[in-house]
Design a protein around this motif. Structure first.
Motif, PDB file in Angstrom:
ATOM      1  N   PHE A 127      34.149  22.886  58.767  1.00  0.00           N
ATOM      2  CA  PHE A 127      32.764  22.954  58.290  1.00  0.00           C
ATOM      3  C   PHE A 127      32.720  23.008  56.760  1.00  0.00           C
ATOM      4  CE2 PHE A 127      31.731  24.609  62.604  1.00  0.00           C
ATOM      5  CZ  PHE A 127      30.746  23.700  62.915  1.00  0.00           C
ATOM      6  N   VAL A 128      33.555  23.884  56.191  1.00  0.00           N
ATOM      7  CA  VAL A 128      33.558  24.059  54.744  1.00  0.00           C
ATOM      8  C   VAL A 128      34.179  22.842  54.059  1.00  0.00           C
ATOM      9  CG1 VAL A 128      34.319  25.561  52.865  1.00  0.00           C
ATOM     10  CG2 VAL A 128      33.664  26.548  55.061  1.00  0.00           C
ATOM     11  N   ALA A 129      35.241  22.303  54.637  1.00  0.00           N
ATOM     12  CA  ALA A 129      35.944  21.183  53.995  1.00  0.00           C
ATOM     13  C   ALA A 129      35.102  19.917  53.967  1.00  0.00           C
ATOM     14  CB  ALA A 129      37.259  20.918  54.723  1.00  0.00           C
ATOM     15  N   LEU A 130      34.208  19.733  54.918  1.00  0.00           N
ATOM     16  CA  LEU A 130      33.397  18.520  54.996  1.00  0.00           C
ATOM     17  C   LEU A 130      32.014  18.694  54.377  1.00  0.00           C
ATOM     18  CD1 LEU A 130      34.292  17.430  58.644  1.00  0.00           C
ATOM     19  CD2 LEU A 130      35.059  16.365  56.512  1.00  0.00           C
ATOM     20  N   ALA A 173      39.811  29.982  61.355  1.00  0.00           N
ATOM     21  CA  ALA A 173      40.451  28.668  61.233  1.00  0.00           C
ATOM     22  C   ALA A 173      39.534  27.558  61.730  1.00  0.00           C
ATOM     23  CB  ALA A 173      41.767  28.662  62.007  1.00  0.00           C
ATOM     24  N   GLY A 174      38.750  27.841  62.768  1.00  0.00           N
ATOM     25  CA  GLY A 174      37.816  26.843  63.264  1.00  0.00           C
ATOM     26  C   GLY A 174      36.666  26.571  62.323  1.00  0.00           C
ATOM     27  N   THR A 205      28.709  31.678  62.627  1.00  0.00           N
ATOM     28  CA  THR A 205      27.456  30.923  62.615  1.00  0.00           C
ATOM     29  C   THR A 205      26.906  30.802  61.198  1.00  0.00           C
ATOM     30  OG1 THR A 205      26.937  31.617  64.868  1.00  0.00           O
ATOM     31  CG2 THR A 205      25.104  30.851  63.515  1.00  0.00           C
ATOM     32  N   GLY A 206      27.044  31.852  60.398  1.00  0.00           N
ATOM     33  CA  GLY A 206      26.592  31.768  59.008  1.00  0.00           C
ATOM     34  C   GLY A 206      27.344  30.699  58.228  1.00  0.00           C
ATOM     35  N   ILE A 207      28.658  30.613  58.444  1.00  0.00           N
ATOM     36  CA  ILE A 207      29.444  29.578  57.761  1.00  0.00           C
ATOM     37  C   ILE A 207      29.025  28.190  58.222  1.00  0.00           C
ATOM     38  CG2 ILE A 207      31.767  28.656  57.446  1.00  0.00           C
ATOM     39  CD1 ILE A 207      32.814  31.515  57.690  1.00  0.00           C
ATOM     40  N   ALA A 208      28.853  28.009  59.534  1.00  0.00           N
ATOM     41  CA  ALA A 208      28.478  26.698  60.059  1.00  0.00           C
ATOM     42  C   ALA A 208      27.094  26.277  59.589  1.00  0.00           C
ATOM     43  CB  ALA A 208      28.538  26.715  61.588  1.00  0.00           C
ATOM     44  N   VAL A 209      26.144  27.205  59.609  1.00  0.00           N
ATOM     45  CA  VAL A 209      24.771  26.866  59.217  1.00  0.00           C
ATOM     46  C   VAL A 209      24.700  26.541  57.731  1.00  0.00           C
ATOM     47  CG1 VAL A 209      22.465  27.845  58.938  1.00  0.00           C
ATOM     48  CG2 VAL A 209      23.665  28.102  61.108  1.00  0.00           C
ATOM     49  N   LEU A 238      43.766  38.022  66.796  1.00  0.00           N
ATOM     50  CA  LEU A 238      43.940  36.618  67.170  1.00  0.00           C
ATOM     51  C   LEU A 238      42.605  35.900  67.235  1.00  0.00           C
ATOM     52  CD1 LEU A 238      45.799  34.338  68.026  1.00  0.00           C
ATOM     53  CD2 LEU A 238      45.617  35.147  70.390  1.00  0.00           C
ATOM     54  N   ALA A 239      41.586  36.538  67.826  1.00  0.00           N
ATOM     55  CA  ALA A 239      40.261  35.917  67.898  1.00  0.00           C
ATOM     56  C   ALA A 239      39.669  35.731  66.509  1.00  0.00           C
ATOM     57  CB  ALA A 239      39.334  36.773  68.764  1.00  0.00           C
ATOM     58  N   ARG A 240      39.866  36.700  65.630  1.00  0.00           N
ATOM     59  CA  ARG A 240      39.354  36.569  64.271  1.00  0.00           C
ATOM     60  C   ARG A 240      40.059  35.451  63.515  1.00  0.00           C
ATOM     61  NH1 ARG A 240      39.770  41.541  62.937  1.00  0.00           N
ATOM     62  NH2 ARG A 240      41.838  41.440  62.018  1.00  0.00           N
ATOM     63  N   SER A 241      41.371  35.339  63.680  1.00  0.00           N
ATOM     64  CA  SER A 241      42.117  34.285  62.984  1.00  0.00           C
ATOM     65  C   SER A 241      41.735  32.899  63.487  1.00  0.00           C
ATOM     66  CB  SER A 241      43.624  34.524  63.160  1.00  0.00           C
ATOM     67  OG  SER A 241      44.004  35.793  62.658  1.00  0.00           O
TER      68      SER A 241
END
Length: 268
Positions: free
Chosen positions: A110-113, A105-106, A234-238, A98-101
């Protein structure tokens, strides 16, 4: 026969007495005293070092005629990155599903914008009048403020006297309370800055939050599965915020160059 036994025993006592002054000769382990009836031609030393590692002979060097092992070649960057990604994937299996999903999802906004995806996807009409970089920065500030929540919650749930760990003389509860509100302030400060500066502050703040979580996890103050999940998200967000920042800087570069050229002309 008795004379041979006596000479052999005196030689053995002589070597044992010199063992204190010549530690390198300790690999010559003396055998038990010879019993009557055994031929003196039997060796009184045992060269086997498997039973006692202390008596092992030193490794041969080039001066002694030995061969040194060739130095290991460092791994290539591609193989090092591949190994680290393999380790990260193995650690992510320990994260609760659940935490991974929810975490993955959160990371979708970041990726879409991020460019060029933001100009390809059919975004809602609400975002049509807002610059994609502003929407991404606002979402990044919200997620950044969320990263301080776990530390505040753990500090409330655990008594201050239950943990002997401290940071520079401060109790762990104090550090957690202070850090719990710091990401919120950093995100708010980033929203007050221009686009490029705000995105730079957000990228730096996400890396700082990861460093703090790394220090906490190294002291056993966070669950073992939390840090691998934080590293991935964090890697995805950065990378998403960094791509937007690079695009803004690239677009703003010609204008800055023209302004500098114009200023140089005016000075002449």
């Amino acid at each position: 026969m008795r004379a041979g036994h006596g000479a052999l025993n005196r030689l053995q006592r002589f070597l044992l007495s010199r063992e204190r002054f010549f530690p390198h000769s300790r690999f010559l382990a003396p055998a038990p005293a010879l019993e009557p009836g055994i031929s003196p031609r039997v060796s009184c030393f045992s060269f086997s070092t498997a039973s006692n590692p202390i008596n092992s002979p030193p490794a041969p060097s080039q001066e002694q005629g030995g061969r040194e092992e060739p130095p290991r070649r460092p791994p290539s960057p591609a193989s090092w990155i591949r190994a680290k990604l393999t380790d990260l994937g193995r650690d992510l299996k320990l994260v609760p599903p659940l935490a991974r999903s929810l975490g993955l999802a959160g990371a979708i906004p970041f990726v879409a914008l991020s460019p060029p995806i933001a100009y390809v996807l059919p975004l809602p009409e609400l975002l049509s009048s807002i610059h994609a970089a502003d929407a991404q920065a606002a979402y990044g500030a919200l997620i950044l403020s969320f990263l301080g929540g776990p530390h505040w919650g753990v500090a409330m749930a655990s008594p201050e006297s239950s943990s002997p760990v401290s940071f520079s003389g401060y109790t762990i509860a104090t550090v957690r309370y202070v850090w719990g509100v710091t990401p919120c302030l950093l995100g708010w400060f980033a929203m007050l800055l221009p686009r490029s500066s705000g995105l730079a502050v957000l990228v730096s703040s996400f890396l700082l939050a990861l460093a703090v979580d790394w220090a906490m996890a190294a002291r056993g103050l966070l669950p073992g599965w939390y840090l691998p999940l934080r590293m991935l998200l964090t890697g995805i967000a950065v990378m998403s915020l960094g791509s937007t920042l690079l695009l803004l800087l690239a677009k703003d570069l010609p204008r800055r160059v023209e302004s500098k050229i114009e200023a140089a002309r005016k000075e002449r």
